[in-house]
Design a protein around this motif. Structure first.
Motif, PDB file in Angstrom:
ATOM      1  N   ARG A 193       0.859  -1.185   0.000  1.00  0.00           N
ATOM      2  CA  ARG A 193       0.000   0.000   0.000  1.00  0.00           C
ATOM      3  C   ARG A 193       0.898   1.238   0.000  1.00  0.00           C
ATOM      4  NH1 ARG A 193      -3.629  -0.781   5.152  1.00  0.00           N
ATOM      5  NH2 ARG A 193      -1.591  -1.314   5.911  1.00  0.00           N
ATOM      6  N   VAL A 194       0.608   2.152  -0.905  1.00  0.00           N
ATOM      7  CA  VAL A 194       1.394   3.377  -1.034  1.00  0.00           C
ATOM      8  C   VAL A 194       0.434   4.552  -1.081  1.00  0.00           C
ATOM      9  CG1 VAL A 194       2.957   4.693  -2.534  1.00  0.00           C
ATOM     10  CG2 VAL A 194       3.227   2.210  -2.326  1.00  0.00           C
ATOM     11  N   VAL A 195       0.693   5.548  -0.248  1.00  0.00           N
ATOM     12  CA  VAL A 195      -0.039   6.809  -0.319  1.00  0.00           C
ATOM     13  C   VAL A 195       1.003   7.895  -0.554  1.00  0.00           C
ATOM     14  CG1 VAL A 195      -1.528   8.461   0.861  1.00  0.00           C
ATOM     15  CG2 VAL A 195      -1.863   6.009   1.230  1.00  0.00           C
ATOM     16  N   ALA A 196       0.966   8.497  -1.734  1.00  0.00           N
ATOM     17  CA  ALA A 196       1.872   9.590  -2.076  1.00  0.00           C
ATOM     18  C   ALA A 196       1.180  10.893  -1.701  1.00  0.00           C
ATOM     19  CB  ALA A 196       2.194   9.563  -3.559  1.00  0.00           C
ATOM     20  N   VAL A 197       1.793  11.641  -0.787  1.00  0.00           N
ATOM     21  CA  VAL A 197       1.194  12.873  -0.273  1.00  0.00           C
ATOM     22  C   VAL A 197       1.890  14.071  -0.908  1.00  0.00           C
ATOM     23  CG1 VAL A 197       0.697  14.229   1.789  1.00  0.00           C
ATOM     24  CG2 VAL A 197       0.618  11.723   1.899  1.00  0.00           C
ATOM     25  N   PHE A 198       1.110  14.822  -1.657  1.00  0.00           N
ATOM     26  CA  PHE A 198       1.593  16.028  -2.322  1.00  0.00           C
ATOM     27  C   PHE A 198       1.193  17.248  -1.501  1.00  0.00           C
ATOM     28  CE2 PHE A 198       1.450  12.908  -5.635  1.00  0.00           C
ATOM     29  CZ  PHE A 198       2.408  13.277  -6.565  1.00  0.00           C
ATOM     30  N   ASP A 199       1.981  18.308  -1.612  1.00  0.00           N
ATOM     31  CA  ASP A 199       1.607  19.575  -0.990  1.00  0.00           C
ATOM     32  C   ASP A 199       0.274  20.037  -1.563  1.00  0.00           C
ATOM     33  OD1 ASP A 199       3.918  19.704   0.564  1.00  0.00           O
ATOM     34  OD2 ASP A 199       4.981  21.003  -0.830  1.00  0.00           O
ATOM     35  N   ASN A 200      -0.331  20.992  -0.904  1.00  0.00           N
ATOM     36  CA  ASN A 200      -1.591  21.579  -1.361  1.00  0.00           C
ATOM     37  C   ASN A 200      -1.250  22.883  -2.088  1.00  0.00           C
ATOM     38  OD1 ASN A 200      -4.239  22.318  -1.727  1.00  0.00           O
ATOM     39  ND2 ASN A 200      -4.668  22.699   0.427  1.00  0.00           N
ATOM     40  N   ASP A 201      -0.597  22.722  -3.237  1.00  0.00           N
ATOM     41  CA  ASP A 201      -0.147  23.906  -3.972  1.00  0.00           C
ATOM     42  C   ASP A 201      -0.249  23.697  -5.475  1.00  0.00           C
ATOM     43  OD1 ASP A 201       2.077  22.283  -4.566  1.00  0.00           O
ATOM     44  OD2 ASP A 201       3.473  23.446  -3.359  1.00  0.00           O
ATOM     45  N   THR A 202       0.094  24.709  -6.202  1.00  0.00           N
ATOM     46  CA  THR A 202      -0.016  24.698  -7.659  1.00  0.00           C
ATOM     47  C   THR A 202       0.916  23.671  -8.290  1.00  0.00           C
ATOM     48  OG1 THR A 202      -0.656  27.015  -7.613  1.00  0.00           O
ATOM     49  CG2 THR A 202       0.121  26.169  -9.722  1.00  0.00           C
ATOM     50  N   ALA A 203       2.139  23.568  -7.797  1.00  0.00           N
ATOM     51  CA  ALA A 203       3.090  22.600  -8.360  1.00  0.00           C
ATOM     52  C   ALA A 203       2.554  21.180  -8.205  1.00  0.00           C
ATOM     53  CB  ALA A 203       4.450  22.741  -7.684  1.00  0.00           C
ATOM     54  N   VAL A 206       4.333  33.593   2.894  1.00  0.00           N
ATOM     55  CA  VAL A 206       4.526  32.873   1.639  1.00  0.00           C
ATOM     56  C   VAL A 206       4.936  33.910   0.607  1.00  0.00           C
ATOM     57  CG1 VAL A 206       3.247  31.802  -0.278  1.00  0.00           C
ATOM     58  CG2 VAL A 206       2.945  30.954   2.064  1.00  0.00           C
ATOM     59  N   GLN A 207       5.992  33.609  -0.131  1.00  0.00           N
ATOM     60  CA  GLN A 207       6.412  34.497  -1.210  1.00  0.00           C
ATOM     61  C   GLN A 207       6.002  33.862  -2.534  1.00  0.00           C
ATOM     62  OE1 GLN A 207      10.639  35.325  -1.652  1.00  0.00           O
ATOM     63  NE2 GLN A 207      10.100  37.318  -2.489  1.00  0.00           N
ATOM     64  N   TRP A 208       5.346  34.656  -3.366  1.00  0.00           N
ATOM     65  CA  TRP A 208       4.941  34.166  -4.686  1.00  0.00           C
ATOM     66  C   TRP A 208       6.184  34.024  -5.543  1.00  0.00           C
ATOM     67  CZ3 TRP A 208       0.737  31.949  -3.961  1.00  0.00           C
ATOM     68  CH2 TRP A 208      -0.249  32.499  -3.150  1.00  0.00           C
ATOM     69  N   THR A 209       6.342  32.825  -6.135  1.00  0.00           N
ATOM     70  CA  THR A 209       7.583  32.527  -6.850  1.00  0.00           C
ATOM     71  C   THR A 209       7.392  32.286  -8.336  1.00  0.00           C
ATOM     72  OG1 THR A 209       7.328  30.187  -6.277  1.00  0.00           O
ATOM     73  CG2 THR A 209       8.700  31.527  -4.815  1.00  0.00           C
ATOM     74  N   GLY A 210       6.178  32.040  -8.772  1.00  0.00           N
ATOM     75  CA  GLY A 210       5.988  31.766 -10.193  1.00  0.00           C
ATOM     76  C   GLY A 210       4.530  31.645 -10.556  1.00  0.00           C
ATOM     77  N   TYR A 211       4.294  31.506 -11.829  1.00  0.00           N
ATOM     78  CA  TYR A 211       2.940  31.423 -12.365  1.00  0.00           C
ATOM     79  C   TYR A 211       2.860  30.231 -13.304  1.00  0.00           C
ATOM     80  CZ  TYR A 211      -1.427  32.865 -14.610  1.00  0.00           C
ATOM     81  OH  TYR A 211      -2.719  32.909 -15.082  1.00  0.00           O
ATOM     82  N   ASP A 212       1.856  29.388 -13.109  1.00  0.00           N
ATOM     83  CA  ASP A 212       1.614  28.250 -13.988  1.00  0.00           C
ATOM     84  C   ASP A 212       0.562  28.679 -14.994  1.00  0.00           C
ATOM     85  OD1 ASP A 212       0.392  25.843 -15.104  1.00  0.00           O
ATOM     86  OD2 ASP A 212       1.484  24.730 -13.549  1.00  0.00           O
ATOM     87  N   SER A 213       0.980  28.930 -16.231  1.00  0.00           N
ATOM     88  CA  SER A 213       0.056  29.453 -17.240  1.00  0.00           C
ATOM     89  C   SER A 213      -0.988  28.419 -17.648  1.00  0.00           C
ATOM     90  CB  SER A 213       0.815  29.960 -18.464  1.00  0.00           C
ATOM     91  OG  SER A 213       1.609  28.939 -18.996  1.00  0.00           O
TER      92      SER A 213
END
Length: 179
Positions: A23-33, A102-109
């Protein structure tokens, strides 16, 4: 292994391709990336034993200090810049009495969303290590500390594991009995 949502997505793909049965649970941040990386996983047929999740949204992160080109403002960072550090407790986020912004670092178009990163991650980690040490040396400090974010994260992980168990139990119930 280096961090980052893209690397985690690649690891999930590798586990699936290798036929990992645990069993694998991959936990990602709660962010745009993370959202972008999770989109890349939608084209992959993951086995039911591999689950992907994003950190849950927290009410405390709906008005969090952010730093951008126009200066400081309060912004809902859920889904944009909520990395694990923001779940370690309010006291760990305080730097000279103020929340580390939090510093804004980029934009995902593609997603049309900004990505941000909390400043002072190393200091947040050090403060969290002190919190854990204090809790291990004096269990009485546990009740006084803020564990809200970590409880939400662990609850999400346990639910994901139960979903995996439920899927596996349902599948095994459909298998014919052996002689």
């Amino acid at each position: 292994m280096p961090g980052g949502a893209g690397n985690l997505a690649n690891l999930v793909k590798a586990f699936a391709a290798a036929g990992i049965v645990n069993r694998v649970v991959a936990v990602f941040d709660n962010d745009t990336a993370a959202e972008s990386s999770l989109a890349s996983l939608r084209t992959v047929a993951l086995p039911t034993n591999i689950q992907t999740r994003q950190l849950p949204s927290l009410p405390a992160l709906s008005t969090y200090p952010t730093l951008g080109p126009t200066g400081m403002s309060l912004t809902n960072v859920n889904g944009l810049a909520a990395s694990l550090e923001l779940y370690l407790g309010t006291a760990q986020l305080l730097d000279e009495g103020a929340l580390s912004p939090v510093q804004w670092t980029g934009y995902d178009s593609k997603l049309r969303k900004y990505q941000g990163e909390v400043l002072g991650k190393e200091q947040i980690h050090r403060r969290f290590e002190k919190k854990l040490l204090a809790a291990s040396q004096d269990p009485g400090t546990i009740a006084a500390a803020d564990w809200t974010g970590l409880k939400a994260v662990l609850g999400m992980i346990f639910r994901a594991f139960n979903e995996v168990d439920g899927l596996l139990i349902c599948r095994s119930a459909q298998l014919p009995a052996s002689d």
